[in-house]
Design a protein around this motif. Structure first.
Motif, PDB file in Angstrom:
ATOM      1  N   GLY A   1      -3.006   8.307 -12.952  1.00  0.00           N
ATOM      2  CA  GLY A   1      -4.166   8.884 -13.638  1.00  0.00           C
ATOM      3  C   GLY A   1      -5.060   7.912 -14.387  1.00  0.00           C
ATOM      4  O   GLY A   1      -5.888   8.343 -15.189  1.00  0.00           O
ATOM      5  N   GLY A   2      -4.952   6.639 -14.110  1.00  0.00           N
ATOM      6  CA  GLY A   2      -5.797   5.656 -14.819  1.00  0.00           C
ATOM      7  C   GLY A   2      -7.286   5.876 -14.584  1.00  0.00           C
ATOM      8  O   GLY A   2      -8.086   5.884 -15.527  1.00  0.00           O
TER       9      GLY A   2
ATOM     10  N   ASP B   1      -2.845  15.732   0.523  1.00  0.00           N
ATOM     11  CA  ASP B   1      -3.213  14.503   1.222  1.00  0.00           C
ATOM     12  C   ASP B   1      -4.747  14.407   1.160  1.00  0.00           C
ATOM     13  O   ASP B   1      -5.441  15.289   1.680  1.00  0.00           O
ATOM     14  CB  ASP B   1      -2.712  14.605   2.674  1.00  0.00           C
ATOM     15  N   ALA B   2      -5.251  13.375   0.540  1.00  0.00           N
ATOM     16  CA  ALA B   2      -6.713  13.281   0.348  1.00  0.00           C
ATOM     17  C   ALA B   2      -7.444  13.294   1.681  1.00  0.00           C
ATOM     18  O   ALA B   2      -8.523  13.885   1.803  1.00  0.00           O
ATOM     19  CB  ALA B   2      -7.041  11.998  -0.422  1.00  0.00           C
TER      20      ALA B   2
ATOM     21  N   ALA C   1      -5.087   9.582  -7.145  1.00  0.00           N
ATOM     22  CA  ALA C   1      -5.349   9.526  -8.592  1.00  0.00           C
ATOM     23  C   ALA C   1      -4.120   9.226  -9.432  1.00  0.00           C
ATOM     24  O   ALA C   1      -4.252   8.783 -10.578  1.00  0.00           O
ATOM     25  CB  ALA C   1      -5.947  10.861  -9.042  1.00  0.00           C
ATOM     26  N   SER C   2      -2.926   9.477  -8.903  1.00  0.00           N
ATOM     27  CA  SER C   2      -1.708   9.356  -9.712  1.00  0.00           C
ATOM     28  C   SER C   2      -1.400   7.887 -10.038  1.00  0.00           C
ATOM     29  O   SER C   2      -1.594   7.021  -9.189  1.00  0.00           O
ATOM     30  CB  SER C   2      -0.537   9.962  -8.921  1.00  0.00           C
TER      31      SER C   2
ATOM     32  N   VAL D   1      -3.519   4.119  -1.325  1.00  0.00           N
ATOM     33  CA  VAL D   1      -2.910   3.026  -0.562  1.00  0.00           C
ATOM     34  C   VAL D   1      -2.846   3.473   0.892  1.00  0.00           C
ATOM     35  O   VAL D   1      -2.153   4.443   1.222  1.00  0.00           O
ATOM     36  CB  VAL D   1      -1.491   2.717  -1.084  1.00  0.00           C
TER      37      VAL D   1
HETATM   38  C1  LIG Z   1      -2.693   2.515  -6.469  1.00  0.00           C
HETATM   39  S1  LIG Z   1      -2.137   4.133  -6.721  1.00  0.00           S
HETATM   40  C2  LIG Z   1      -3.497   4.845  -7.540  1.00  0.00           C
HETATM   41  C3  LIG Z   1      -3.576   4.484  -8.985  1.00  0.00           C
HETATM   42  C4  LIG Z   1      -4.638   5.308  -9.709  1.00  0.00           C
HETATM   43  N1  LIG Z   1      -5.982   4.996  -9.234  1.00  0.00           N
HETATM   44  C5  LIG Z   1      -4.608   5.124 -11.206  1.00  0.00           C
HETATM   45  O1  LIG Z   1      -5.627   4.711 -11.749  1.00  0.00           O
HETATM   46  O2  LIG Z   1      -3.599   5.414 -11.833  1.00  0.00           O
HETATM   47  C6  LIG Z   1      -2.264   4.792  -5.122  1.00  0.00           C
HETATM   48  C7  LIG Z   1      -1.996   6.285  -5.017  1.00  0.00           C
HETATM   49  O3  LIG Z   1      -2.321   6.708  -3.715  1.00  0.00           O
HETATM   50  C8  LIG Z   1      -1.528   7.858  -3.460  1.00  0.00           C
HETATM   51  N2  LIG Z   1      -1.599   8.193  -2.035  1.00  0.00           N
HETATM   52  C9  LIG Z   1      -1.127   7.514  -0.965  1.00  0.00           C
HETATM   53  N3  LIG Z   1      -1.465   8.144   0.176  1.00  0.00           N
HETATM   54  C10 LIG Z   1      -2.183   9.240  -0.183  1.00  0.00           C
HETATM   55  C11 LIG Z   1      -2.844  10.279   0.527  1.00  0.00           C
HETATM   56  N4  LIG Z   1      -2.835  10.296   1.868  1.00  0.00           N
HETATM   57  N5  LIG Z   1      -3.482  11.225  -0.161  1.00  0.00           N
HETATM   58  C12 LIG Z   1      -3.500  11.228  -1.510  1.00  0.00           C
HETATM   59  N6  LIG Z   1      -2.904  10.264  -2.250  1.00  0.00           N
HETATM   60  C13 LIG Z   1      -2.254   9.294  -1.594  1.00  0.00           C
HETATM   61  C14 LIG Z   1      -0.161   7.465  -3.965  1.00  0.00           C
HETATM   62  O4  LIG Z   1       0.615   8.608  -4.228  1.00  0.00           O
HETATM   63  C15 LIG Z   1      -0.539   6.693  -5.227  1.00  0.00           C
HETATM   64  O5  LIG Z   1      -0.449   7.515  -6.361  1.00  0.00           O
END
Ligand SMILES: C[S@@+](CC[C@H](N)C(=O)[O-])C[C@H]1O[C@@H](n2cnc3c(N)ncnc32)[C@H](O)[C@@H]1O
Length: 313
Positions: A181-182, A218-219, A178-179, A238
């Motif tokens: 946060g968009g 970790d999701a 989510a980070s 990602v």
């Molecule tokens: C493309 S960004 C997401 C952007 C977000 N959807 C937004 O609207 O701002 C991908 C995110 O996946 C997170 N990420 C990568 N591996 C992850 C995991 N195993 N579990 C949770 N988050 C993860 C990263 O920290 C990153 O913030």
């Protein structure tokens, strides 16, 4: 005037990802600019639009070409790669199609959107039915340049518009990856309850929005039973596509979620190229597409990624 049905489908490439479509199609029957005529076969994801019922029209005059299209339906979008002046003259005799930026949510008009191109001054290829509801396969939203912390919300908006479904007030959503946060911002604005999961933090003002709960985790190590019943699962993490697929399989098996929108992040080029480059995964999107009641598309706001969507009937 002579009209001939073409066997097969016409695919319009995604700018910058022409090689991906060529790899999926193999040898096309014909190629016209960004358009490829193919006799069919396996699933094809890397396209901006697919012309589902293509036909070839041989015509004498601009007026004749325009009235042939008008007789079929109202909405036609040009996709020209040659004959630009003549194409503009034909377009000027067709009902205007607005391509201005759309507000969100934007209900897709019920009337079908066709597409056409010119091969030479007297030959048109057209299709009244297309895979994309947007003119030329393209949509642009009126952006909010202040409130959301990233532009990623635009692909979520596009997915929801294509699904013709919105998370309603109070619906329980998981936003994985989510980070900053968009997506969470877009969901919270709809009144949904959002569980935002990421290893990185949400922007503070997004975490403080009403209905938002942030979990630093970790999701993929969160089990469906840890989260409980959901109305929607969103994922923009990602990761390699098979990792996402395995996690989604668990959610499907649990029966705990009804609707899904997940970005399938593609890494690498079409053939790997040099030793340090990966080859993109063309197989996992097929496994996603085989999940009942679901679809895999390349959204206009997707870059090197596809989107898998599944909505409860
Ligand atoms: C493309 S960004 C997401 C952007 C977000 N959807 C937004 O609207 O701002 C991908 C995110 O996946 C997170 N990420 C990568 N591996 C992850 C995991 N195993 N579990 C949770 N988050 C993860 C990263 O920290 C990153 O913030």
């Amino acid at each position: 005037m002579n009209r001939i049905t073409l066997q097969g489908r016409v695919y319009q490439t995604v700018p910058g990802f022409e090689d991906h479509l060529k790899k999926e199609l193999g040898t096309p029957k014909a190629c016209w600019g960004s358009l490829f005529l193919t006799s069919g076969g396996g699933p094809v994801f890397w396209h901006q639009n697919c012309w589902l019922e293509p036909f070839r029209l041989e015509f004498d005059s601009i007026g004749e070409a325009a009235s042939a299209l008008r007789e079929i339906q109202r909405n036609w979008a040009a996709c020209l790669f040659t004959q630009f002046r003549r194409g503009r003259l034909i377009a000027s005799k067709l009902p205007t199609i607005s391509v201005r930026p759309r507000p969100f949510p934007w209900p897709i008009p019920e009337a079908p959107m066709g597409a056409w191109t010119l091969l030479d001054p007297h030959t048109m290829i057209a299709s009244a039915r297309c895979s994309s509801p947007f003119p030329g396969g393209f949509i642009e939203f009126e952006e909010d340049k202040l409130a959301p912390p990233s532009r990623a919300y635009l692909k979520l908006w596009e997915a929801l518009v294509r699904l013709c479904r919105l998370p309603g007030p109070g619906e329980r959503c998981l936003d994985a990856g989510a980070s900053p946060g968009g997506w969470t911002w877009a969901l919270a604005r709809l009144g949904a309850r959002v569980i935002s999961v990421d290893r990185a933090p949400l922007e503070e003002r997004i975490a403080a929005m009403s209905g938002v709960e942030y979990i630093r985790h970790d999701a993929f190590t969160l089990k469906p039973e840890d989260i409980g019943p959901l109305d929607w699962l969103f994922c923009d993490v990602v990761c390699y596509p098979p990792r996402l697929y395995k996690w989604i399989e668990k959610w499907l098996a649990s029966g705990l979620c009804r609707n899904f929108v997940c970005t399938i992040k593609m890494q690498g080029g079409v053939d790997g190229g040099s030793a340090d480059r990966e080859t993109a995964d063309f197989e996992t999107p097929k496994r996603f597409a085989a999940i009942p009641d679901s679809t895999v598309v390349h959204l206009c706001y997707n870059k090197h990624e596809l989107t898998w969507m599944k909505a409860s009937p």
